[in-house]
Motif scaffolding. Structure first.
Motif, PDB file in Angstrom:
ATOM      1  N   THR A   1       0.752  -1.348   0.007  1.00 11.29           N
ATOM      2  CA  THR A   1       0.060   0.091  -0.069  1.00 11.29           C
ATOM      3  C   THR A   1       0.956   1.267   0.130  1.00 11.29           C
ATOM      4  OG1 THR A   1      -1.948  -0.985   1.064  1.00 11.29           O
ATOM      5  CG2 THR A   1      -1.799   1.330   1.145  1.00 11.29           C
TER       6      THR A   1
ATOM      7  N   GLN B   1      -1.115  -0.644  -4.356  1.00 11.17           N
ATOM      8  CA  GLN B   1      -2.322   0.272  -4.470  1.00 11.17           C
ATOM      9  C   GLN B   1      -1.870   1.557  -4.089  1.00 11.17           C
ATOM     10  OE1 GLN B   1      -5.268  -0.150  -0.895  1.00 11.17           O
ATOM     11  NE2 GLN B   1      -4.682  -2.177  -1.330  1.00 11.17           N
TER      12      GLN B   1
ATOM     13  N   SER C   1      -3.154   6.164  -3.385  1.00 13.24           N
ATOM     14  CA  SER C   1      -4.022   7.116  -3.014  1.00 13.24           C
ATOM     15  C   SER C   1      -3.648   8.236  -3.844  1.00 13.24           C
ATOM     16  CB  SER C   1      -4.256   7.373  -1.670  1.00 13.24           C
ATOM     17  OG  SER C   1      -4.721   6.329  -0.943  1.00 13.24           O
TER      18      SER C   1
ATOM     19  N   LEU D   1      -5.284  -0.864  -7.356  1.00 13.08           N
ATOM     20  CA  LEU D   1      -6.289  -0.246  -6.784  1.00 13.08           C
ATOM     21  C   LEU D   1      -5.811   0.999  -6.601  1.00 13.08           C
ATOM     22  CD1 LEU D   1      -8.557  -1.245  -3.714  1.00 13.08           C
ATOM     23  CD2 LEU D   1      -7.222   1.084  -3.886  1.00 13.08           C
TER      24      LEU D   1
ATOM     25  N   SER E   1      -7.137   4.836  -4.783  1.00 11.20           N
ATOM     26  CA  SER E   1      -8.053   5.422  -4.078  1.00 11.20           C
ATOM     27  C   SER E   1      -8.219   7.097  -4.116  1.00 11.20           C
ATOM     28  CB  SER E   1      -7.604   5.132  -2.667  1.00 11.20           C
ATOM     29  OG  SER E   1      -8.523   5.854  -1.570  1.00 11.20           O
TER      30      SER E   1
ATOM     31  N   GLN F   1      -9.305  -1.163  -9.887  1.00 13.56           N
ATOM     32  CA  GLN F   1     -10.399  -0.881  -8.698  1.00 13.56           C
ATOM     33  C   GLN F   1     -10.233   0.574  -8.539  1.00 13.56           C
ATOM     34  OE1 GLN F   1      -9.332  -3.203  -5.481  1.00 13.56           O
ATOM     35  NE2 GLN F   1     -10.066  -5.086  -6.438  1.00 13.56           N
TER      36      GLN F   1
ATOM     37  N   TRP G   1     -11.449   3.167  -5.452  1.00 16.98           N
ATOM     38  CA  TRP G   1     -11.854   3.417  -4.115  1.00 16.98           C
ATOM     39  C   TRP G   1     -12.257   4.656  -4.100  1.00 16.98           C
ATOM     40  CZ3 TRP G   1     -12.146  -0.172   0.118  1.00 16.98           C
ATOM     41  CH2 TRP G   1     -12.383   0.533   1.122  1.00 16.98           C
TER      42      TRP G   1
ATOM     43  N   ASN H   1     -13.696   8.057  -1.581  1.00 16.08           N
ATOM     44  CA  ASN H   1     -13.719   8.538  -0.289  1.00 16.08           C
ATOM     45  C   ASN H   1     -14.692   9.806  -0.502  1.00 16.08           C
ATOM     46  OD1 ASN H   1     -11.382   7.176   1.336  1.00 16.08           O
ATOM     47  ND2 ASN H   1     -10.677   7.624  -0.523  1.00 16.08           N
TER      48      ASN H   1
ATOM     49  N   GLN I   1     -15.652   4.405   0.508  1.00 15.37           N
ATOM     50  CA  GLN I   1     -15.318   4.434   1.709  1.00 15.37           C
ATOM     51  C   GLN I   1     -16.499   4.181   2.713  1.00 15.37           C
ATOM     52  OE1 GLN I   1     -12.797   3.897   3.780  1.00 15.37           O
ATOM     53  NE2 GLN I   1     -12.449   5.317   5.192  1.00 15.37           N
TER      54      GLN I   1
ATOM     55  N   ARG J   1     -10.123  -5.245  -0.477  1.00 14.12           N
ATOM     56  CA  ARG J   1      -9.605  -4.084  -1.220  1.00 14.12           C
ATOM     57  C   ARG J   1      -7.890  -4.630  -1.032  1.00 14.12           C
ATOM     58  NH1 ARG J   1      -9.557   0.179   3.816  1.00 14.12           N
ATOM     59  NH2 ARG J   1      -8.609  -1.055   5.302  1.00 14.12           N
TER      60      ARG J   1
END
Length: 583
Positions: free
Chosen positions: A277, A307, A309, A330, A332, A368, A370, A372, A403, A554
């Motif tokens: 992550t 993944q 963000s 993924l 985010s 994917q 994600w 928030n 989220q 996730r």
């Protein structure tokens, strides 16, 4: 003779805290013996047990990483440690935001903002070595700080500009970025330390996970949580009103790529991590950095997945496809809201259209997505929430999971806190006994999640701070619209969590609706009954089932869902191809 240091993380946490691992690396490099005591779901630790651990390892110095959570218990811990005659140092978001308060609670030193360089200088001080700082100079016989105090930095913090020391002294007075009580009993605040630059990041030691009880963080699938989390950058260029961005500032610094890849390979070889992550606030802030990372991580053996963000306006299709080709599965996004006014007033510096575009780009690249979302801002209306519901519905096929927490919390150091604390009466709320358990997601911070939350909040979306008006007041119409938002997010997520089980989706939604009706009439009844049952029958440290299932989906597990997810996204991407055309 080596000094013994105990590092404490008093807040319940489900993974090895990287912040303390980084400090452990600095202490080890300076020749100190390091022990740790971490409050985990598997073994909750009381203040007296922390003290017992300090005695056991014969600690002389105790470092505590502190959040704005269970503050009164942390202050009790400080008092107990001081009775043992120990040096107590605190760092983290809350001490950075309220350093004088923490010193007044009994701490000897507060390390503000980034801690590695400052802790290195404190180690030199404790070892009797001179403090060597490249940011000092000699002018006309006095020794001023080169960096002028930035008074804007202190806005909203419990620091007066008059408290800022203007000249460098000796000992603690020579160390930037600390607050402490001097020999005269006065609380002294040295100027802030400049952000750690790229060149300095290259010189910092790697996080040291050896002092931690890794078994306390091992899941049933053998993943040791925390070691999978890695930083490639620090800082965020944004100034969102709900975020305490002053802790790390707006300038983004970058880990040197060779060192970063060496660290990733080390964790692969030593700990068997193959699913990482990226914990950066905004991984995609610099295209060159992303390209370099994607090219370099392909060379890691065995192959790893990861993944990341980022913000909606810092990604495009070319970049997303490059990330996918390099093993990212993924992405985010900090979407926050589907309402234009709310985005503007939270100073998000992006638009609703940016948010739509980011989600589409991620999905089209085969990632994917994600997303928030937040709600509960004092200016929001039912229509504001309706616009976020519209966003959920219109991105239904593009978002993998939303989220499940996002009720606004006005943390100290944020502009939301500065602007509304007096008006709504929550100034220094963290010192009130009834608000000690408030955190990002209330049930995630408790060893008994069933005693502090309801079924629908755990399984759909945690709106407890809104429904119980923990900080702000809301109309009944607004609360009902938030309920609609909660169930729409939950309905979407259940389709991802249980794609082949419509019966289970309907059962969870029906049970959640019953839970919501009960909660509205008797707010504490379900929590009281379920909490007692859990306390009597469940093993300590067992997290809510819904939370564990979301972790697997996730990719936060040794048996990553990345393979399953890629198949899911591949099928979805094929369906989206005609829809997006040449987008």
């Amino acid at each position: 003779m080596k000094k013994n240091v105990l590092l404490i993380y008093p807040t319940i946490i489900g993974e090895i805290p990287n912040s303390l691992a980084m400090i452990a690396g600095v202490l080890k490099e300076k020749g100190f013996n390091v022990s740790t005591a971490i409050n985990t779901f598997k073994k909750a630790i009381t203040p007296h047990e922390f003290v017992a651990k300090a005695r056991e390892c014969e600690a002389e110095i105790v470092g505590i990483a502190m959040l704005t959570f269970q503050v009164l218990e942390v202050y009790e811990l400080i008092r107990l440690l001081k009775k043992e005659g120990l040096i107590v140092v605190l760092g983290g978001p809350h001490p950075t935001d309220a350093p004088k308060e923490v010193i007044e609670a009994g701490a000897d030193i507060v390390v503000r903002n980034e801690g590695e360089v400052t802790m290195g200088e404190l180690c030199d001080y404790w070892s009797g070595n001179p403090i060597q700082s490249v940011r000092m100079n000699q002018v006309n016989g006095s020794v001023p700080w080169i960096q002028k105090p930035d008074l804007g930095y202190y806005a909203g913090l419990n620091i007066s500009p008059d408290d800022i020391v203007q000249e460098k002294g000796e000992g603690l007075a020579a160390i930037q970025g600390i607050t402490y009580r001097n020999e005269d009993g006065k609380i002294v605040t040295n100027p802030p330390r400049k952000r750690v630059a790229d060149a300095e990041l290259a010189e910092l030691p790697s996080p040291d996970f050896d002092p931690f009880d890794r078994e306390a963080f091992r899941q049933n699938d053998s993943l040791i949580r925390g070691i999978h989390r890695i930083y490639t950058t620090r800082g965020c260029p944004a100034t969102c009103t709900f975020c305490d961005w002053r802790v790390f500032g707006q300038r983004v610094s970058f880990e040197p790529m060779p060192k970063l890849m060496e660290e990733i390979q080390r964790r692969v070889d030593k700990y068997g991590v193959t699913n990482f992550t990226i914990a950066d606030d905004v991984f995609t802030v610099n295209k060159k950095h992303v390209a370099g990372f994607c090219e370099a991580i392909k060379k890691i053996q065995p192959k790893v997945s990861w993944q990341a963000s980022t913000r909606a306006e810092f990604v495009n299709l070319e970049m997303a496809e490059m990330m996918k080709a390099a093993g990212c599965y993924l992405i985010s996004f900090g979407i926050e809201s589907g309402d234009e006014e709310t985005l503007q007033r939270m100073d998000k510096r992006c638009t609703v259209e940016d948010n739509y575009n980011a989600v589409r780009v991620g999905a089209q690249a085969g990632l994917q997505v994600w997303a928030n979302l937040m709600t509960g801002f004092p200016w929001e209306t039912p229509q504001s929430v309706a616009n976020s519901i519209k966003f959920v519905r219109e991105t239904w096929d593009d978002v993998y999971l939303f989220q499940v927490s996002g009720s606004l919390i006005p943390f100290p150091g944020t502009r939301i806190y500065d602007e509304y604390a007096d008006e709504y009466g929550f100034k220094e709320y963290w010192l009130e006994p009834k608000r000690q358990g408030y955190g990002i997601q209330i049930y995630q911070n408790s060893v008994n999640p069933y005693a502090v939350s309801t079924y629908y909040q755990r399984n759909l979306f945690d709106d407890s701070y809104i429904q119980e008006e923990s900080f702000f007041t809301y109309t009944n119409e607004f609360k009902e619209k938030v309920k609609e938002f909660v169930f729409e997010v939950g309905r979407h997520n259940l389709e991802t969590l249980y794609p082949d089980n419509k019966w289970k989706q309907r059962l969870i939604l029906s049970t959640a609706n019953l839970s919501r009706v009960l909660y509205k009439s008797f707010p504490n009844l379900e929590k009281s009954i379920a909490g007692r049952i859990f306390a009597r029958r469940a093993k300590q440290g067992k997290r809510a089932k819904a939370e564990a299932h979301r972790d697997v989906k996730r990719g936060v597990s040794a048996k990553s869902s990345a393979v399953e997810s890629r198949a899911y996204i591949s099928a979805k991407s094929s369906a989206l191809g005609d829809r997006f055309g040449d987008f």
